[in-house]
Motif scaffolding. Structure first.
Motif, PDB file in Angstrom:
ATOM      1  N   SER A 204       0.834  -1.198   0.000  1.00 51.45           N
ATOM      2  CA  SER A 204       0.000   0.000   0.000  1.00 51.45           C
ATOM      3  C   SER A 204       0.874   1.256   0.000  1.00 51.45           C
ATOM      4  O   SER A 204       0.649   2.194  -0.779  1.00 51.45           O
ATOM      5  CB  SER A 204      -0.897  -0.036   1.236  1.00 51.45           C
ATOM      6  OG  SER A 204      -1.442   1.217   1.498  1.00 51.45           O
TER       7      SER A 204
ATOM      8  N   ILE B  14      -6.916  -1.786  -3.476  1.00 51.02           N
ATOM      9  CA  ILE B  14      -6.388  -1.837  -2.115  1.00 51.02           C
ATOM     10  C   ILE B  14      -7.240  -1.004  -1.175  1.00 51.02           C
ATOM     11  O   ILE B  14      -7.572  -1.432  -0.076  1.00 51.02           O
ATOM     12  CB  ILE B  14      -4.928  -1.340  -2.109  1.00 51.02           C
ATOM     13  CG1 ILE B  14      -4.100  -2.224  -3.029  1.00 51.02           C
ATOM     14  CG2 ILE B  14      -4.377  -1.350  -0.708  1.00 51.02           C
ATOM     15  CD1 ILE B  14      -2.640  -1.909  -3.033  1.00 51.02           C
ATOM     16  N   HIS B  15      -7.611   0.196  -1.616  1.00 52.65           N
ATOM     17  CA  HIS B  15      -8.247   1.119  -0.685  1.00 52.65           C
ATOM     18  C   HIS B  15      -9.761   1.135  -0.837  1.00 52.65           C
ATOM     19  O   HIS B  15     -10.407   2.088  -0.459  1.00 52.65           O
ATOM     20  CB  HIS B  15      -7.627   2.501  -0.871  1.00 52.65           C
ATOM     21  CG  HIS B  15      -6.146   2.446  -0.694  1.00 52.65           C
ATOM     22  ND1 HIS B  15      -5.248   2.825  -1.655  1.00 52.65           N
ATOM     23  CD2 HIS B  15      -5.403   1.967   0.327  1.00 52.65           C
ATOM     24  CE1 HIS B  15      -4.020   2.613  -1.233  1.00 52.65           C
ATOM     25  NE2 HIS B  15      -4.087   2.092  -0.035  1.00 52.65           N
TER      26      HIS B  15
END
Lengths: 631, 550
Positions: free
Chosen positions: A152, A252-253
């Motif tokens: 990340s 990812i987010h």
């Protein structure tokens, strides 16, 4: 069969190694190589899934121990995998959405010089995330946990030439460290309590430990979940993380990493079930965050930041559900999966819009895009309907269940949580409608970019639209499919357990109320942004709006309380270090040196003096020996 | 009748009844390591007497190496034959122990000596005198320094090849010293290895006055300490009526009341025991260089030819601590409560004095001398543990330390200027810039001295401190760690000096040694790193060898 679990992790890891070590030769083919490795892990996941389906419901777990990692005395840490229905669900989500987003990135990153590295990082992320969900003990989970944190960090700061991206990456990393600290403390507590950190023994024997200890473990796990899943009070990094390339935000987010906290809490269900105080903390965090994120999402003009607020809010729903205990675990995961579809789809849509609008992110400079980007409009629109909970679409089923479960908690708590969840649903409808209206409807408010060119919006290439279409299909049907015959509930029940609560209001009432608030939310948004022309520059707005634009003053709070406080602490520590510690150290060194200078004078070179010293020494030796006998 | 009584009768009753002397039973095979070395020493003397001067060097070198290697092979054979464990016993009528610690220490001494002989034989460091290569030793030991006789000897190309038999004699004594199982054998062994060392110390080719001064000091103080030791032996005999270790131990335990009716008046007198024990201890502490019997160490280490210093620092320490261990574990375990507090004190001041005084030293050889004193203190901490772990940790430490020391002194021989070895520390400034390999090698040894992980010094120090802590000497460990911290300062200072200072314009040069010294240094580095990276095998070996025969 069991051996495949390890391969699941190894495939993307290998991809990362090939891409990151391969050098310039792989610059051209890199994106496809990365996608291939992601697809490989998806294929393995599919085989494993088929294998699990072929078994009885009670027998759907696979365990494998790859090797003994740290055997030291009573301390044993193995690299072992545990695949059950819960981790299988995650594996399918991660590899499925992951592969789609790899594909999308092939188009999105086509003109980026460092795209080989980008795909290497994406593969690295997949490997770490898969390790996180298939690990059979908390220590190995921690490895994956740190691995996704690293990926990340690398991906948020991927465009490191932009200072804002570099800062955002650092911010995400540092805020996550706080949560990671919680996880490591939780693991240490588990080890001291149970003598192991493998899921099996820890969770089976959870009730043997005292409630105080379990509460401590639970709170530490919650802290970890807050960091990774951007929950209040560790939420501040997620908005800035939108500096990363949009596929990263989607994968990812939105869809996967930020849901790791929900996984952690659900996986540790046995601990939370036996620690009601920790559960109360979890539901509180969830309820606060779902409103916090929703309010922030209402005020943002940056399309990605609005979606980030929404993500925060939706994960708040999941955390809330997970905190409800057995009545909520299944719905937390169900919402997690449907959210994975529609939120990833929305982000990809946002990326597609930005792609067509010269990387403009301000929604006030969009408008009327539905004619120019029809595929994006339709897929984004389906995602929009799903997230606000339009009847029949995915979000409707999963969110409705959570609201019901919140009421079913019972008592005053149930009313408060249920009310918060309902209010959140209204705000969700409002801000998502706002995003929709600002972007695709109304007048064109396009502005020339810094080179003075007006954007020429166009539909994105096929590699980008196909993933969007697939995700839109999922957004529409997943929730419904899961709910037929309660198939998802029955699938997960052996792992998470399930209990029906005692709701003071009937399910039908809840659904009806949800529909009412949904309509209210949409109506208000229509009144504000649909009927009237939208100003290109944002109006000053009310106090709440301005605060919400600043993420409800989260950074100001952190700055005043933590940064200033930290600076003062550091300064005083430095002072103590310089004056006290260095003083003692230097003083000791000086006195040793002085002593040395004086003692070496005894070494005068005369044999007679040496002999005297020996004689004296012998006398002392004898005297001391005799004295010892005397006393 | 035990061996003890029969040996005793050998010494005391022979005049009264000559016809009753029993023929001593000697197990030659079990004593073969010592016999080989001493035999080779005698052969070496014959070589000096009969072979022409030009072949002596090669003949002596070959003879020494073969003898030491053969003796080592004999030690290994004995150990493999079970003498280290099951068949351990006291050979030669109870005079010499053949057991685990003895064989381990003998093996260590032989290996160290073999490597030391390489450095003795080095002939490339000094420029050739009159066309003949010269080594570190005086052309003619008996010639007055700076006198005509010396000039003539140098001109004639004399070399002192007697050093080889002298070393072998010393090694012979050292082999017996830790194995001696009665006090008289102990004393004889002490003299056998000390006397050749005194002579060797006097034989430096350069700075001969300093060398001779050191030899005289060493001799005087050594004789002084021998007298103490011998007096202690006499008192112990008075106490127990015997000089054998096991006999004394029996009387200390009270399992035997009386061995010699003639000594009825003194037998069992604890004052004799305590004073005698303290005096014997003192004699051994002198040899290992413990404070306050350490003062000879810096002067002798500095004055002696550097190869001799390295040999002494390594091998003498092994032999001395071996004898100390046997004395404390076999003879005086019954007196543990008396000697332990005293030894605590000795260990503490040894560690502290060694470390503190080293801080202000400016000469490399003196620095290493004080470092050896501090290390003697660390080893004493392990000795005091009085547990099997204590013995094995000390054995390991001795093996590790002796190779580090030997290697460090070998490096010292390489750094030279017009006056011979450049031992003043200021001349070492910037050595790392000009001779990175030599400086890096020395740095490895210094790090090992300082006890940095991945070197043998760390493994050894960890082992002795662990044994000491488990043996209930926690305070000693604290002092040990504090001393290590102080010691780390001056070791690291030398590294900083070598690598981070500007080289001086007229600094020393680094001589290119022959393969002999290179091999010695390489072995030192290899042992240091191997024992540091994978110490467990050798710790196990020392652990297996950790039981004394009684």
């Amino acid at each position: 069969m069991e051996n495949l679990i390890g391969l699941l992790v190894v495939a993307p890891l290998l991809g990362a190694a090939v891409l990151l070590c391969g050098g310039r030769r792989l610059d051209r083919g890199g994106p496809w190589i990365g996608t291939l490795f992601a697809a490989a892990s998806l294929a393995i996941a599919a085989v494993l899934f088929a294998g699990l389906l072929g078994r009885d419901a009670d027998d759907r777990t696979l365990d494998a121990t790859a090797f003994s990692w740290v055997p030291v005395g009573g301390f044993r840490a193995d690299v072992g995998f545990h695949l059950d229905q819960l981790s299988m669900t995650f594996v399918l989500l991660i590899t499925g959405v992951g592969t789609l987003i790899h594909l999308y990135s092939v188009g999105y990153m086509a003109h980026d010089e460092r795209r080989r590295r980008f795909f290497g990082y994406l593969n690295l992320f997949l490997a770490a995330m898969l390790l996180l969900v298939v690990a059979d003990n908390y220590l190995l989970l921690y490895v994956g946990w740190e691995g996704v944190g690293l990926a990340s960090y690398l991906l948020i700061g991927f465009w490191q030439h932009k200072p804002s991206a570099a800062t955002a990456a650092k911010k995400a990393f540092i805020v996550n460290r706080v949560g990671d600290m919680g996880l490591s403390i939780a693991i240490m507590l588990m080890f001291t309590t149970f003598g192991t950190f493998a899921f099996g023994p820890v969770l089976e024997r959870a009730t043997e430990a005292g409630e105080g200890k379990l509460t401590a473990v639970g709170l530490m796990l919650l802290l970890a979940a807050c960091g990774k899943s951007a929950q209040v009070p560790l939420q501040s990094w997620l908005g800035d993380a939108m500096e990363g390339p949009t596929p990263v935000s989607a994968l990812i987010h939105a869809a996967t990493m930020v849901t790791a906290g929900v996984y952690l809490i659900t996986r540790s269900g046995a601990i939370f079930n036996a620690a009601p105080d920790a559960q109360t903390a979890v539901v509180t965090v969830g309820a606060v965050t779902l409103l916090f994120g929703a309010i922030v999402g209402c005020a943002k003009d940056d399309i990605k930041k609005a979606l980030a607020g929404s993500t925060m809010s939706q994960i708040g729903y999941m955390i809330l559900a997970a905190g409800l205990g057995p009545i909520g675990y299944v719905f937390a995961i169900m919402h997690l999966v449907t959210h994975g579809f529609f939120k990833a789809g929305l982000f990809l849509g946002a990326g597609s819009v930005m792609h067509g609008m010269n990387d403009e992110v301000d929604m006030r400079r969009y408008g009327g895009l539905r004619k120019y980007m029809p595929v994006t409009f339709v897929t984004f629109g389906l995602g929009y309907l799903a997230i606000i909970g339009f009847p029949g679409l995915s979000g409707f089923f999963s969110k409705d269940k959570i609201i019901e479960a919140a009421f079913a908690k019972g008592g005053t708590e149930g009313w408060i949580l249920g009310g918060a969840a309902l209010l959140g649903a209204a705000i969700t409808a409002y801000y998502m409608t706002r995003v929709m209206l600002l972007t695709f409807f109304g007048e064109k408010r396009w502005q020339p970019d810094e080179r003075g060119e007006l954007p020429h919006p166009h539909e994105s290439p096929r590699t980008m639209t196909i993933p969007m279409i697939v995700l839109a299909v999922g957004s529409v049907f997943a929730g419904g499919l899961f709910s037929i015959n309660d198939v998802f509930l029955k699938w997960l029940e052996p792992v998470t357990g399930h209990a029906e609560g005692h709701s003071p209001v009937s399910a039908l009432t809840v659904t009806a109320a949800t529909m009412v608030v949904l309509v209210i939310g949409v109506a208000i948004a229509w009144a504000q942004y649909g009927r009237r022309p939208v100003p290109v520059t944002a109006p000053r707005g009310s106090l709440l709006t301005r605060a919400a634009r600043r993420d409800l003053l989260q950074d100001d709070f952190n700055h005043v309380v933590l940064v200033r406080g930290g600076e003062h602490l550091t300064r005083s520590l430095v002072y103590v270090d310089h004056s006290l510690v260095d003083g003692v150290v230097n003083g000791t060194a000086a006195s040793v040196g002085g002593l040395s200078g004086r003692m070496r004078k005894l070494q005068n070179g005369y044999a007679r003096s040496y002999a005297v010293s020996m004689f004296g020494g012998a006398a002392v030796l004898i005297a001391a020996t005799l004295l010892m006998r005397a006393v | 009748m035990s061996h003890a009584a029969s040996v005793h009768s050998l010494w005391t009753m022979s005049a009264a009844a000559p016809q009753k002397i029993p023929a001593p039973h000697i197990e030659y095979a079990q004593l073969s390591p010592t016999l080989i070395v001493l035999g080779a020493a005698v052969l070496g003397i014959l070589v000096e007497a009969f072979l022409p001067r030009r072949v002596r060097y090669h003949a002596q070198l070959l003879l020494s190496c073969i003898a030491l290697a053969a003796a080592f092979a004999a030690v290994v054979a004995l150990a493999a034959g079970g003498y280290a464990t099951g068949k351990a016993h006291a050979a030669a009528m109870g005079a010499v122990a053949v057991d685990g610690p003895a064989l381990f220490l003998q093996g260590t001494i032989l290996l160290v000596s073999l490597v030391a002989v390489f450095t003795f034989a080095e002939r490339r460091l000094d420029p050739a005198a009159h066309g003949r290569p010269v080594d570190s030793f005086a052309a003619q030991g008996a010639a007055v320094p700076g006198g005509k006789a010396e000039q003539a000897a140098v001109k004639a190309g004399f070399t002192t090849t007697e050093v080889f038999p002298l070393v072998l004699f010393a090694v012979g004594g050292m082999l017996v010293f830790p194995a001696a199982d009665d006090l008289l054998t102990l004393f004889v062994a002490l003299e056998v290895f000390s006397l050749p060392l005194y002579v060797l110390c006097a034989l430096a080719r350069r700075k001969r006055l300093l060398s001779q001064e050191s030899a005289v000091k060493y001799f005087l103080l050594g004789a002084f300490s021998s007298a103490f030791l011998l007096f202690g032996v006499a008192l112990l005999y008075g106490y127990a009526g015997t000089v054998t270790y096991s006999g004394i131990a029996d009387v200390v335990n009270g399992s035997v009341r009386m061995l010699d009716p003639a000594l009825a008046a003194t037998t069992g007198n604890d004052a004799l025991l305590l004073i005698g024990g303290a005096l014997v201890l003192m004699g051994l502490l002198f040899k290992v260089g413990a404070v306050p019997f350490h003062m000879w160490t810096p002067d002798v280490y500095q004055g002696a030819p550097t190869p001799v210093t390295g040999f002494m620092a390594a091998a003498t320490k092994v032999a001395g601590f071996g004898a100390l261990l046997r004395l404390l574990y076999v003879v005086l375990p019954g007196l543990r409560w008396d000697w332990r507090p005293v030894m605590w004190g000795v260990a503490i001041i040894t560690m502290l004095v060694g470390a503190i005084v080293a801080v202000t030293q400016t000469d490399v050889k003196r620095l290493l001398a004080y470092s050896s004193i501090a290390h003697a203190g660390f080893i004493l901490a392990g000795v005091i543990a009085t547990t099997p772990d204590g013995v094995s940790s000390v054995l390991f430490y001795l093996g590790a330390y002796s190779f580090v020391t030997l290697g460090a002194f070998s490096v010292v021989t390489l750094v030279r200027d017009a006056g011979g070895e450049a031992t003043h520390l200021s001349k070492w400034a910037g050595l790392g810039r000009r001779s990175p390999l030599v400086a890096a090698t020395f740095a490895v040894f210094l790090l090992a001295f300082a006890g940095i992980p991945l070197t043998s010094g760390f493994a050894g120090k960890f082992a002795v401190f662990k044994a000491a802590a488990q043996g209930g000497a926690g305070a000693l460990v604290v002092v040990g760690v504090v001393s290590s911290a102080i010691a780390a300062f001056f070791y690291i200072r030398v590294i900083v000096l070598m690598f981070f200072s500007e080289p001086k314009a007229e600094g020393p040069t680094v001589a290119v040694p022959s393969p002999l010294t290179s091999t010695a240094i390489a072995i030192g580095v290899a042992v240091t790193l191997v024992l540091g990276v994978a110490p467990q095998y050798f710790l196990d070996l020392a652990g297996q060898a950790g039981v004394f025969v009684r």
